[in-house]
Scaffold this active site. Structure first.
Site, PDB file in Angstrom:
ATOM      1  N   ASP A 280       0.826  -1.215   0.000  1.00 17.96           N
ATOM      2  CA  ASP A 280       0.000   0.000   0.000  1.00 17.96           C
ATOM      3  C   ASP A 280       0.856   1.259   0.000  1.00 17.96           C
ATOM      4  O   ASP A 280       0.413   2.325  -0.400  1.00 17.96           O
ATOM      5  CB  ASP A 280      -0.954  -0.023   1.207  1.00 17.96           C
ATOM      6  CG  ASP A 280      -1.880  -1.260   1.106  1.00 17.96           C
ATOM      7  OD1 ASP A 280      -2.303  -1.785   2.145  1.00 17.96           O
ATOM      8  OD2 ASP A 280      -2.096  -1.718  -0.056  1.00 17.96           O
ATOM      9  N   ASP A 435      -3.818 -21.167 -13.005  1.00 23.26           N
ATOM     10  CA  ASP A 435      -4.392 -20.864 -11.678  1.00 23.26           C
ATOM     11  C   ASP A 435      -5.762 -21.517 -11.583  1.00 23.26           C
ATOM     12  O   ASP A 435      -6.772 -20.863 -11.807  1.00 23.26           O
ATOM     13  CB  ASP A 435      -4.515 -19.343 -11.479  1.00 23.26           C
ATOM     14  CG  ASP A 435      -3.161 -18.651 -11.525  1.00 23.26           C
ATOM     15  OD1 ASP A 435      -3.043 -17.581 -12.140  1.00 23.26           O
ATOM     16  OD2 ASP A 435      -2.215 -19.212 -10.950  1.00 23.26           O
TER      17      ASP A 435
HETATM   18  O1  1PR Z   1      -2.101 -13.293 -15.248  1.00 19.95           O
HETATM   19  O2  1PR Z   1      -0.115 -13.317 -16.772  1.00 19.95           O
HETATM   20  O3  1PR Z   1      -0.592 -11.331 -15.348  1.00 19.95           O
HETATM   21  O4  1PR Z   1       0.228 -13.495 -14.365  1.00 19.95           O
HETATM   22  C1  1PR Z   1      -0.064 -13.285 -13.029  1.00 19.95           C
HETATM   23  C2  1PR Z   1       0.790 -14.284 -12.279  1.00 19.95           C
HETATM   24  O5  1PR Z   1       0.697 -14.005 -10.884  1.00 19.95           O
HETATM   25  C3  1PR Z   1       0.322 -15.707 -12.488  1.00 19.95           C
HETATM   26  O6  1PR Z   1       1.453 -16.566 -12.567  1.00 19.95           O
HETATM   27  C4  1PR Z   1      -0.457 -16.031 -11.216  1.00 19.95           C
HETATM   28  O7  1PR Z   1      -0.292 -17.406 -10.834  1.00 19.95           O
HETATM   29  C5  1PR Z   1       0.209 -15.152 -10.203  1.00 19.95           C
HETATM   30  N1  1PR Z   1      -0.728 -14.631  -9.202  1.00 19.95           N
HETATM   31  C6  1PR Z   1      -1.706 -13.748  -9.419  1.00 19.95           C
HETATM   32  N2  1PR Z   1      -2.328 -13.512  -8.240  1.00 19.95           N
HETATM   33  C7  1PR Z   1      -1.726 -14.246  -7.307  1.00 19.95           C
HETATM   34  C8  1PR Z   1      -2.086 -14.289  -5.882  1.00 19.95           C
HETATM   35  O8  1PR Z   1      -1.521 -15.072  -5.104  1.00 19.95           O
HETATM   36  N3  1PR Z   1      -3.054 -13.438  -5.489  1.00 19.95           N
HETATM   37  N4  1PR Z   1       0.163 -15.840  -7.360  1.00 19.95           N
HETATM   38  C9  1PR Z   1      -0.706 -14.961  -7.923  1.00 19.95           C
HETATM   39  C10 1PR Z   1      -0.087 -17.146  -7.455  1.00 19.95           C
HETATM   40  C11 1PR Z   1       1.171 -19.058  -7.272  1.00 19.95           C
HETATM   41  C12 1PR Z   1       2.520 -19.471  -6.861  1.00 19.95           C
HETATM   42  C13 1PR Z   1       2.535 -19.750  -5.378  1.00 19.95           C
HETATM   43  C14 1PR Z   1       2.517 -21.220  -5.241  1.00 19.95           C
HETATM   44  C15 1PR Z   1       3.300 -21.763  -4.095  1.00 19.95           C
HETATM   45  N5  1PR Z   1       0.944 -17.767  -6.776  1.00 19.95           N
HETATM   46  O9  1PR Z   1       3.425 -18.543  -7.225  1.00 19.95           O
HETATM   47  O10 1PR Z   1       3.644 -19.200  -4.830  1.00 19.95           O
HETATM   48  O11 1PR Z   1       1.165 -21.522  -5.199  1.00 19.95           O
HETATM   49  O12 1PR Z   1       2.833 -21.261  -2.892  1.00 19.95           O
HETATM   50  P1  1PR Z   1       3.054 -22.146  -1.552  1.00 19.95           P
HETATM   51  O13 1PR Z   1       4.300 -23.001  -1.818  1.00 19.95           O
HETATM   52  O14 1PR Z   1       3.282 -21.138  -0.465  1.00 19.95           O
HETATM   53  O15 1PR Z   1       1.838 -22.939  -1.369  1.00 19.95           O
HETATM   54  P2  1PR Z   1      -0.725 -12.822 -15.479  1.00 19.95           P
END
Ligand code: 1PR
Length: 590
Positions: A280, A435
C-alpha cells in the site's frame, strides 16, 4: 631505477549479440568471474572495428536455430566468425551457438549452419521407449539439470575435465534439438576424433547427445554455463583463462554425487518462487497468498510483506535453488512499459544469480500509458530477456488465447503471445502459469471438460459429488472460466509453450502438500515439462510429488522458504537421503 609500469589493461571479452535472448546473465557471469571489460559485436562493421584486438570471443545463442542463424547471416557475421576461428583465436559457443557451428537442424529445414562438424541437430523423441515402458512421455524441451556422462579425447574416454566440465557436477540444459548420437553421427564423431576433436556427451532418456565440443582454439557447450551455478561458472572461467585440461577431483563441487539414476538423467528440480507486488506504500515486496489472498488476516489487512525481491531471490540461489521465479501480481497501469519495476528487479537479481530466472505477471501486449506506443507481447518479453530473464510466464493471457483456440476449432493464427514469443525465443522461453480451482460435478456428463474421479470418499464434494475438474481462473483467481486446467495446457502446448507452471488455488499456501490428482491428470497428457506448485509445507511433500508415477519435472515452493522454516538445500538434502538425485553444490569457490 625507473620502473616502467605498463598501463594495466583489463582483459576484454567480446560477445556476439544478435539479440537472441538473455545476454545480460552471461555478462554478469563474466564480471562475477573476474575483472573483464565486455564489448558486444552486433554486425560485420563491429567485427571489423575490433577484430585486431579480439583474443576471446563468446558466441551465445538462445531460442530458435533458424532465427539465430538467419541473424548471423543477415548481419554479415558468418564470414568474420569463420575467419576468426581460422586465425586460431579462442571462441566459445553456447547452446544455439554450439548448434550453429554444426551443419543443420530439423528445427529449421533448409537453414545451413557454419558446418564445422557435419552433424545434424534432431528433435528429442517424446515417445522414447524407456518412458513408454512406464507409460510416461518424455518431456521436450529437455529442461533441467543433467550430468555429462562421458568425455573423450582423440576418441578415448578420459577422467580429465574439458574446460572444467566433469562427470560429477550438474549443468543446466534447455533445448528441444540436439546432436544425437545416431549411428551416422557416431561415425562422423569417430572420424573427427582422429583429427583432434574432443567431446562431452550427455544422456536424456535413452537418447545420447553432444553436450560440448572442443577443437584447437574453439569450444562450445550445449548447456548454459552462465546458468549452471558454480559448476557452470567454473567452465566459463576455465575457457576465459585458457585452462583446457584439469582433474575431476579438483573441479567437482557436487556434494555426495547422486545415487539415483533417473529415467531422464535429470535431477529433481527445485524452484523457489517469489510472488511480488506493490504494497500500500507503493514498495515492491515479496508477498504470499493464502489461497491467493495476499492480505494479512485481522484488522490491518495489509499486504503480507515477506521481504525484498532481490534479497530473497539471491538468498534462495545461495541456498541451492535450481531456478528462481518471480510472479508479479500487480498490474502497473500508469507506468511507461520500459520503466516496469520488475525490469529493474530482474536486472539487479541477475547480477548474482546464476541459475535460470523466470518472470511472470503482465506478459501480454500492452499500450504505453505515457507515449501511447503499443508493445507486442514479444517486445515486452524481449525487455525482460534483455534484463536477465530466461523464461517468461503467461497466465491470464493464456486463458484468453486458449478460449479463442477452442472457439476457432483449434486454429493457430500465429498472432498470440504464446506463438510470438515461442517463434522468436524458442518454446523453452515460454511458461504457462495455470491458476485452477476445483469444481465438483456429480457426473462427467455434467461438463465437456475431462473430469477426475475422486477415489477417497473423504474428498467427495459437499453434495457427495464423486467427480471434479479444475476450472482455470485469470486475474489471479478473480475471474473463473468454463475451461479445464488440462484443456488449457493442451491448447498452450499446441500453440508452442515449452513448460507448465501448475498452481492450485485450493492448495496454495495451505502447507498440506501438492494437488497430486491435478498434477497426475496434466502430466500424463502433455509432452512438455510440468512444474508442480502450491501447497508445499515440508520436504516430504516434495518427495511425495516426485514419487508420482507420472514423472513430474520440477516442484516449486514459496511460503515454506519465505517463512524460513526450511532452506532450499534442506529439501534437497532430505530428497538425497531418500535416494533421489539432486544438484547439491558446495560453496561458490571459484
Ligand atoms: O495473469 O499473466 O498477469 O500473471 C499473473 C501471475 O501471478 C500468475 O502466474 C499467477 O499465478 C500469479 N498470481 C496472481 N495472483 C496471485 C495471488 O496469489 N493473489 N500468485 C498470484 C499465485 C502461485 C505461486 C505460489 C505457489 C506456491 N501464486 O506462485 O507461490 O502456489 O505457494 P506455496 O508453496 O506457499 O503454497 P498474469
Amino acid at each position: 631505477m625507473l620502473l616502467l609500469r605498463t598501463p594495466y589493461r583489463m582483459a576484454t571479452v567480446y560477445i556476439i549479440d544478435v539479440e537472441s535472448g538473455n545476454l545480460q546473465s552471461l555478462e554478469n557471469a563474466i564480471r562475477h568471474i573476474g575483472e573483464y571489460d565486455i564489448k558486444y559485436i552486433r554486425n560485420a562493421d563491429d567485427f571489423a572495428k575490433y577484430d585486431s584486438e579480439i583474443s576471446t570471443l563468446l558466441f551465445p545463442g538462445v531460442g530458435n536455430y533458424g532465427h539465430f542463424v538467419h541473424e548471423i547471416h543477415s548481419r554479415k557475421l558468418a564470414a568474420p566468425i569463420k575467419s576468426y576461428i581460422g586465425s586460431g583465436r579462442a571462441l566459445m559457443g553456447i547452446c544455439v551457438g554450439l548448434q550453429a557451428l554444426l551443419e543443420s537442424s530439423e528445427e529449421s529445414a533448409g537453414v545451413a549452419g557454419l558446418g564445422y562438424l557435419r552433424l545434424p541437430l534432431k528433435k528429442f523423441n517424446p515417445d522414447d521407449a524407456v518412458y513408454q515402458d512406464r507409460r510416461q512421455r518424455k518431456a521436450v524441451p529437455h529442461i533441467g539439470w543433467n550430468s555429462v556422462n562421458k568425455i573423450t579425447v582423440e576418441g578415448k574416454e578420459t577422467s580429465d575435465t574439458l574446460y572444467g566440465i566433469n562427470t560429477i557436477n550438474k549443468y543446466y540444459f534447455v533445448h528441444s534439438y540436439a546432436a544425437l548420437l545416431t549411428p551416422e553421427a557416431q561415425e562422423q564423431i569417430a572420424e573427427s576424433s582422429k583429427n583432434g576433436w574432443e567431446f562431452a556427451f550427455t544422456r536424456y532418456g535413452s537418447e545420447h547427445f553432444i553436450a560440448a565440443i572442443s577443437y584447437g582454439n574453439f569450444f562450445a557447450t550445449q548447456f548454459h554455463p552462465e546458468k549452471s551455478g558454480v559448476a557452470g561458472l567454473r567452465v566459463l572461467k576455465a575457457f576465459l583463462t585458457g585452462n583446457k585440461r584439469g582433474s575431476t577431483t579438483d573441479t567437482a563441487t557436487q556434494v555426495n554425487p547422486g545415487i539415483e539414476t533417473t529415467l531422464s538423467g535429470l535431477t529433481r528440480r527445485i524452484i523457489a518462487c517469489l510472488d511480488v507486488r506493490a504494497n500500500d506504500a507503493g514498495d515492491l515486496v515479496v508477498t504470499k497468498g493464502d489461497q491467493y489472498d495476499v492480505r494479512e488476516t485481522g484488522d490491518s489487512r495489509e499486504v503480507r510483506n515477506l521481504g525484498k525481491p532481490v534479497e530473497l531471490a539471491t538468498k534462495y540461489y545461495k541456498q541451492g535453488a535450481d531456478e528462481v521465479t518471480f510472479l508479479n501480481i500487480t498490474s502497473f497501469r500508469n507506468l511507461p512499459v520500459k520503466d516496469l519495476p520488475m525490469l529493474a528487479v530482474l536486472k539487479e537479481a541477475a547480477k548474482n544469480i546464476f541459475v535460470p530466472l523466470t518472470v511472470g505477471g503482465g506478459i501480454k501486449s500492452m499500450k504505453d500509458p505515457v507515449s501511447g506506443e503499443v508493445f507486442s507481447a514479444t517486445e515486452v518479453a524481449h525487455l525482460y530477456f534483455r534484463s536477465g530473464a530466461d523464461k517468461v510466464s503467461i497466465g491470464s493471457d493464456a486463458v484468453t488465447i486458449a478460449e479463442e483456440y477452442y472457439k476457432s476449432g483449434k486454429k493457430k493464427t500465429g498472432g498470440s503471445s504464446i506463438e510470438g514469443i515461442s517463434a522468436t525465443f524458442g518454446a523453452q522461453a515460454v511458461v504457462i502459469s495455470v491458476d485452477p480451482r476445483r469444481k465438483y460435478v456429480k457426473s462427467p456428463s455434467d461438463t465437456t471438460m475431462e473430469t477426475i474421479e475422486i477415489t477417497n470418499p473423504l474428498k467427495y464434494g459437499p453434495d457427495g459429488e464423486r467427480f471434479c475438474y479444475y476450472q482455470v481462473t485469470s486475474q489471479g483467481g478473480r475471474k473463473t472460466h468454463e475451461l479445464g486446467a488440462l484443456e488449457l495446457c493442451l491448447a498452450c502446448e499446441d500453440l508452442g509453450a515449452g513448460e507448465i507452471l501448475l498452481n492450485s488455488i485450493d492448495h496454495d499456501g495451505l502447507n498440506s502438500g501438492y494437488n497430486l490428482e491435478l498434477v497426475q491428470q496434466v502430466k500424463t497428457r502433455v509432452s512438455i515439462p510440468v512444474i508442480a506448485s502450491s501447497g508445499a509445507g515440508k520436504p516430504d511433500h516434495f518427495q511425495e510429488v516426485f514419487e508420482l508415477d507420472c514423472g513430474i519435472d520440477a516442484a516449486l515452493g514459496a511460503g515454506l522458504f519465505h517463512r524460513g522454516e526450511y532452506e532450499v538445500n534442506d529439501v534437497k538434502r532430505f530428497l538425497q537421503k531418500q535416494g533421489m538425485d539432486v544438484r547439491l553444490e558446495g560453496e561458490d569457490t571459484l
